[in-house]
Design a protein around this motif. Structure first.
Motif, short mmCIF file in Angstrom:
data_model
loop_
_atom_site.label_atom_id
_atom_site.label_comp_id
_atom_site.label_asym_id
_atom_site.label_seq_id
_atom_site.Cartn_x
_atom_site.Cartn_y
_atom_site.Cartn_z
N THR A 316 0.83 -1.20 0.00
CA THR A 316 0.00 0.00 0.00
C THR A 316 0.87 1.25 0.00
N GLU A 317 0.26 2.37 -0.38
CA GLU A 317 0.99 3.65 -0.34
C GLU A 317 1.44 3.96 1.08
N ALA A 342 2.38 -5.43 -6.62
CA ALA A 342 1.15 -4.69 -6.88
C ALA A 342 1.05 -3.51 -5.92
N LEU A 343 0.66 -2.34 -6.44
CA LEU A 343 0.38 -1.20 -5.58
C LEU A 343 -1.09 -1.31 -5.17
N ASP A 344 -1.31 -1.61 -3.90
CA ASP A 344 -2.65 -1.95 -3.39
C ASP A 344 -3.42 -0.71 -2.97
N ASP A 345 -4.75 -0.82 -2.97
CA ASP A 345 -5.65 0.24 -2.48
C ASP A 345 -5.44 1.56 -3.23
N PHE A 350 -3.97 9.65 -1.29
CA PHE A 350 -3.61 10.78 -2.14
C PHE A 350 -3.05 10.36 -3.50
N CYS A 351 -2.81 9.07 -3.70
CA CYS A 351 -2.34 8.57 -5.00
C CYS A 351 -1.09 9.30 -5.46
N ASN A 352 0.01 9.11 -4.77
CA ASN A 352 1.25 9.76 -5.15
C ASN A 352 1.79 9.09 -6.42
#
Length: 440
Positions: A316-317, A342-345, A350-352
């Motif tokens: 996750t971020e 995988a980049l989760d959630d 804020f989706c950097n």
């Protein structure tokens, strides 16, 4: 989960939505609680109305120090974290509402003890207190939570009044962040220290259960693999979700052994899967901060015999905020062994987008909030379409999470997502049930 996902979802009537966070106003709580109280047959298993009022201490100072845009962004992130947490941790139907300022109200029709509700609130406070990245810096919020187990037939006004008084108490305490409403006391039972002690023996007692959330191809609905989910089956408290489980583990300085145990059980179970089904394992912030995590994880993969090229690690971020450079190095080591990342959630915070630029990713896993409105809101569809286009430009495949009906599935497929998971096809299940689903 005890209630269907559709029952558990919040009602989001447009007239009630807060323009900033998209969360309904307090009227939604009145409507939901009234519906629960009127429908005596919809709450089997001893479900009871529980509520919590969450306030952010000295929130005004954030607007002054970082600007109102940062404060607004922080509120949006807090709302997203609560929604995601409630969806994962609560078995019964629930409703989140904005109470104005930096305050939120969460009500649930939940079959749980007072002690369990306090544990949920404690985990919620930990989640909100984690760093929030905003354009002007990193924020750290100080949440205070008031709790209540409503008296039968109690009005929402009465509940909110008692919660408000309790929150004032909690806000005035130094170090204390939880307070039960007047007329109730902190429930007797296991203290935090006792729970930490319980966890130290939970692995040996085999109380950590691994469930598998199936994943499917959007092209033909074929089974492609599963995400491993951890649950602690406590002998007294019952099921404790992954969020609370890892919070307790962090306090007990037991994250590394717990993470290894979960990965080991999942890998060994996945060795029995037929064909080339993929296994996804979640990576925590504590894992990435642990110096020997890569070596130990690779050792587990080799010992289990599970093919590295069929393994995905979901990050996750939140796990990346502390040290992106170190995370990139660790992911590169995994990638070199054929393990996918995988980049989760994605979309929950804020989706950097810098992460997509500097990290060796293979999948973008959309948070369920990115899917919920695509059947009714053209803007939601436009955002989904843009994210998928960006992912394709970066050679990333998109996984849609939280697919609950055919309409959501159809939009995700039409817009170019590759895979999906959600209650439309399957709920989290035991290893034995997953083997049966896989046709083994």
């Amino acid at each position: 989960m005890g209630a269907s996902q559709r029952e558990k979802k919040q009602g989001h009537p447009k007239r009630l939505e807060d323009r900033l966070t998209g969360i309904p106003g307090i009227e939604a709580v009145h409507e939901r609680v009234a519906a629960w109280q009127a429908d005596t047959g919809r709450a089997p298993g001893g479900a009871h109305v529980h509520a919590m009022l969450l306030g952010l201490r000295r929130f005004e100072a954030i607007n002054i120090a970082y600007g109102e845009a940062a404060g607004d962004g922080a509120l949006d992130e807090v709302a997203a974290r609560i929604v995601h947490f409630a969806g994962e941790e609560l078995d019964g139907p629930w409703q989140l509402a904005r109470a104005g300022g930096g305050a939120f109200v969460l009500v649930a029709s939940e079959a749980c003890s007072r002690e369990r509700w306090q544990l949920v609130a404690d985990q919620m406070a930990d989640l909100i207190a984690r760093p929030i990245s905003v354009p002007t810096g990193v924020l750290r919020l100080s949440p205070r939570i008031a709790l209540i187990r409503a008296v039968d037939g109690e009005s929402v006004e009465s509940m909110l009044d008692r919660l408000s008084h309790a929150l004032e108490q909690a806000s005035g305490q130094h170090g204390g962040r939880l307070a039960w409403a007047d007329g109730e006391v902190t429930p007797p039972g296991r203290s935090s220290a006792q729970l930490e002690a319980d966890l130290l023996g939970a692995i040996d007692r085999d109380e950590i259960e691994i469930l598998f959330q199936p994943q499917f191809s959007l092209a033909d609905d074929s089974l492609t693999g599963a995400e491993a989910l951890a649950r602690w089956v406590h002998p007294e408290l019952g099921r404790i979700g992954a969020g609370a489980l890892f919070t307790i583990a962090e306090r007990a300085d037991h994250v590394a052994p717990l993470s290894r145990h979960i990965a080991r059980k999942a890998l060994w179970a996945a060795c029995e899967w037929p064909g080339k089904l993929r296994l996804s394992i979640n990576v925590t912030p504590a894992d990435l901060a642990f110096g020997s995590y890569v070596r130990q994880m690779l050792d587990l993969v080799r010992e289990s015999g599970f093919p590295p090229r069929q393994l995905t690690l979901e990050v996750t971020e939140q796990a990346l905020i502390s040290d992106v450079t170190l995370a990139a190095q660790m992911m590169a080591e995994f990638s070199a062994q054929g393990i996918r990342i995988a980049l989760d959630d994605f979309g929950a915070g804020f989706c950097n987008f810098r992460y997509l630029k500097v990290l060796p990713m293979h999948y973008l896993k959309l948070d369920r909030s990115m899917i919920e409105g695509v059947t009714s809101d053209k803007r939601d569809v436009a955002v989904l379409r843009a994210i998928v286009a960006m992912a394709k430009a970066l050679d990333l495949e998109v996984i849609a999470e939280g697919i609950e009906d055919e309409a959501h599935r159809d939009v995700a497929a039409r817009e170019g997502c590759a895979y999906y998971q959600g209650f439309l096809r399957a709920q989290p299940m035991s290893g034995a049930k997953f083997l049966k689903l896989a046709g083994a």
